[in-house]
Design a protein around this motif. Structure first.
Motif, PDB file in Angstrom:
ATOM      1  N   ASP A 209      30.145  11.850  39.466  1.00  0.00           N
ATOM      2  CA  ASP A 209      30.571  11.532  37.743  1.00  0.00           C
ATOM      3  C   ASP A 209      31.007  12.862  37.065  1.00  0.00           C
ATOM      4  OD1 ASP A 209      29.862   8.822  37.829  1.00  0.00           O
ATOM      5  OD2 ASP A 209      28.060   9.065  37.223  1.00  0.00           O
ATOM      6  N   GLU A 210      30.444  13.836  37.286  1.00  0.00           N
ATOM      7  CA  GLU A 210      30.733  15.210  36.790  1.00  0.00           C
ATOM      8  C   GLU A 210      32.111  15.611  37.234  1.00  0.00           C
ATOM      9  OE1 GLU A 210      26.475  17.332  36.383  1.00  0.00           O
ATOM     10  OE2 GLU A 210      27.444  17.592  38.173  1.00  0.00           O
ATOM     11  N   LEU A 211      32.551  15.169  38.567  1.00  0.00           N
ATOM     12  CA  LEU A 211      33.889  15.818  39.308  1.00  0.00           C
ATOM     13  C   LEU A 211      34.973  14.582  38.360  1.00  0.00           C
ATOM     14  CD1 LEU A 211      32.856  16.019  42.822  1.00  0.00           C
ATOM     15  CD2 LEU A 211      33.599  17.853  41.363  1.00  0.00           C
ATOM     16  N   HIS A 212      34.695  13.568  38.219  1.00  0.00           N
ATOM     17  CA  HIS A 212      35.405  12.489  37.729  1.00  0.00           C
ATOM     18  C   HIS A 212      35.929  13.239  35.894  1.00  0.00           C
ATOM     19  CE1 HIS A 212      37.896   8.944  37.493  1.00  0.00           C
ATOM     20  NE2 HIS A 212      37.400   8.787  36.370  1.00  0.00           N
ATOM     21  N   ALA A 213      34.778  13.529  35.598  1.00  0.00           N
ATOM     22  CA  ALA A 213      35.070  14.262  34.042  1.00  0.00           C
ATOM     23  C   ALA A 213      36.063  15.201  34.150  1.00  0.00           C
ATOM     24  CB  ALA A 213      33.586  14.438  33.501  1.00  0.00           C
ATOM     25  N   ILE A 214      35.676  16.242  35.034  1.00  0.00           N
ATOM     26  CA  ILE A 214      36.621  17.190  35.263  1.00  0.00           C
ATOM     27  C   ILE A 214      37.888  16.811  35.482  1.00  0.00           C
ATOM     28  CG2 ILE A 214      37.179  19.399  36.409  1.00  0.00           C
ATOM     29  CD1 ILE A 214      34.268  19.702  37.079  1.00  0.00           C
ATOM     30  N   SER A 215      38.198  15.977  36.351  1.00  0.00           N
ATOM     31  CA  SER A 215      39.420  15.660  36.700  1.00  0.00           C
ATOM     32  C   SER A 215      40.360  14.992  35.290  1.00  0.00           C
ATOM     33  CB  SER A 215      39.311  14.554  37.799  1.00  0.00           C
ATOM     34  OG  SER A 215      40.445  13.777  38.091  1.00  0.00           O
ATOM     35  N   LEU A 216      39.338  14.272  34.634  1.00  0.00           N
ATOM     36  CA  LEU A 216      40.226  13.746  33.288  1.00  0.00           C
ATOM     37  C   LEU A 216      40.657  14.842  32.637  1.00  0.00           C
ATOM     38  CD1 LEU A 216      37.622  10.580  32.663  1.00  0.00           C
ATOM     39  CD2 LEU A 216      40.289  10.472  33.465  1.00  0.00           C
ATOM     40  N   ILE A 217      39.909  15.929  32.504  1.00  0.00           N
ATOM     41  CA  ILE A 217      40.288  17.036  31.457  1.00  0.00           C
ATOM     42  C   ILE A 217      41.376  17.602  31.918  1.00  0.00           C
ATOM     43  CG2 ILE A 217      39.342  19.300  30.722  1.00  0.00           C
ATOM     44  CD1 ILE A 217      36.787  18.253  30.753  1.00  0.00           C
ATOM     45  N   ILE A 218      41.511  18.069  33.417  1.00  0.00           N
ATOM     46  CA  ILE A 218      42.720  18.765  33.869  1.00  0.00           C
ATOM     47  C   ILE A 218      43.868  17.915  33.898  1.00  0.00           C
ATOM     48  CG2 ILE A 218      41.200  20.349  35.075  1.00  0.00           C
ATOM     49  CD1 ILE A 218      41.937  18.973  37.644  1.00  0.00           C
ATOM     50  N   GLU A 219      43.823  16.588  34.088  1.00  0.00           N
ATOM     51  CA  GLU A 219      44.967  15.726  34.014  1.00  0.00           C
ATOM     52  C   GLU A 219      44.608  14.446  33.527  1.00  0.00           C
ATOM     53  OE1 GLU A 219      47.376  15.066  37.404  1.00  0.00           O
ATOM     54  OE2 GLU A 219      47.182  17.153  38.186  1.00  0.00           O
ATOM     55  N   PRO A 220      44.564  14.473  32.141  1.00  0.00           N
ATOM     56  CA  PRO A 220      44.125  13.126  31.204  1.00  0.00           C
ATOM     57  C   PRO A 220      45.125  12.148  31.761  1.00  0.00           C
ATOM     58  CG  PRO A 220      44.484  15.069  29.820  1.00  0.00           C
ATOM     59  CD  PRO A 220      45.152  15.566  31.319  1.00  0.00           C
TER      60      PRO A 220
END
Length: 220
Positions: A209-220
């Motif tokens: 879940d934390e990794l997915h959140a980071i993914s959304l930040i770097i490429e919305p």
């Protein structure tokens, strides 16, 4: 080296009676659980390494590098490592990065397709089984296939037939376990590099879940 050590310590009794899926799995199949835990940790670790690159081009190059390492694992008969790395770049947190993947070379994509096909579950791991029969030792297999085989044999065959021990079932189970024991015999002859081992096994990893959140930040 770390993973082969865990694999080599798996005992016969750990692979019997579906011990690795029971509530007592950490007691009855401790080394299988170590193998499974490290597999998941390695996958997550490489996802972290990809996502920590804020620069788009560097992130794409890191994806390519992970695929190259996976290919190297394959050439060294390290199927477990190969699958960990292909799983990392195919995890949703990485796979969804369209801008990054657009910069990944066609060559790297072709290699990824090849490696993914090798350990595909299609045809009951047909390609992977064929390769396992041909390659020389040492080899670090993906133990999940063997465990799936044992589960299928155990659930699909009765323990007794007409009141007698089902020797056909016992032979099938023995065949799978003997293959595992055979692969455990020949270790890799590399020297351990503590700095690399420490780098790959940090004390704490992020959750999916934390990794997915980071993914959304770097490429919305």
């Amino acid at each position: 080296l770390m993973e082969f050590q865990n694999f080599s310590q798996v005992k016969t009794k750990e692979m019997l009676d579906q011990n690795w899926v029971k509530s007592t799995k950490h007691i009855k199949s401790p080394n299988i659980m170590k193998v499974a835990t490290m597999f998941n940790q390695m996958t997550i670790r490489f996802v972290e390494l990809i996502l920590q690159e804020e620069d788009l081009h560097r992130r794409a190059k890191t994806i390519e590098r992970v695929i190259q390492i996976a290919q190297k694992c394959w050439t060294m008969n390290n199927f477990s490592g190969m699958l960990e790395l292909t799983a990392a770049v195919q995890l949703s947190a990485v796979y969804r990065l369209k801008k990054s993947w657009a910069l990944v070379s066609q060559e790297a994509n072709t290699v990824l397709t090849l490696l993914s096909a090798i350990t595909s579950r299609d045809g009951n791991f047909k390609i992977y089984r064929t390769q396992l029969e041909k390659i020389p030792a040492p080899c670090l297999p993906y133990i999940g296939m063997f465990l799936s085989d044992l589960l299928f044999i155990d659930e699909g065959n009765p323990d007794t037939v007409k009141g007698l021990v089902n020797f056909s079932k016992m032979k099938q189970i023995a065949k799978v376990i003997l293959k595992v024991k055979e692969l455990q015999k020949t270790p890799y002859v590399f020297s351990a590099v503590p700095a690399i081992q420490k780098f790959l096994t940090p004390p704490k990893l992020k959750t999916e879940d934390e990794l997915h959140a980071i993914s959304l930040i770097i490429e919305p």
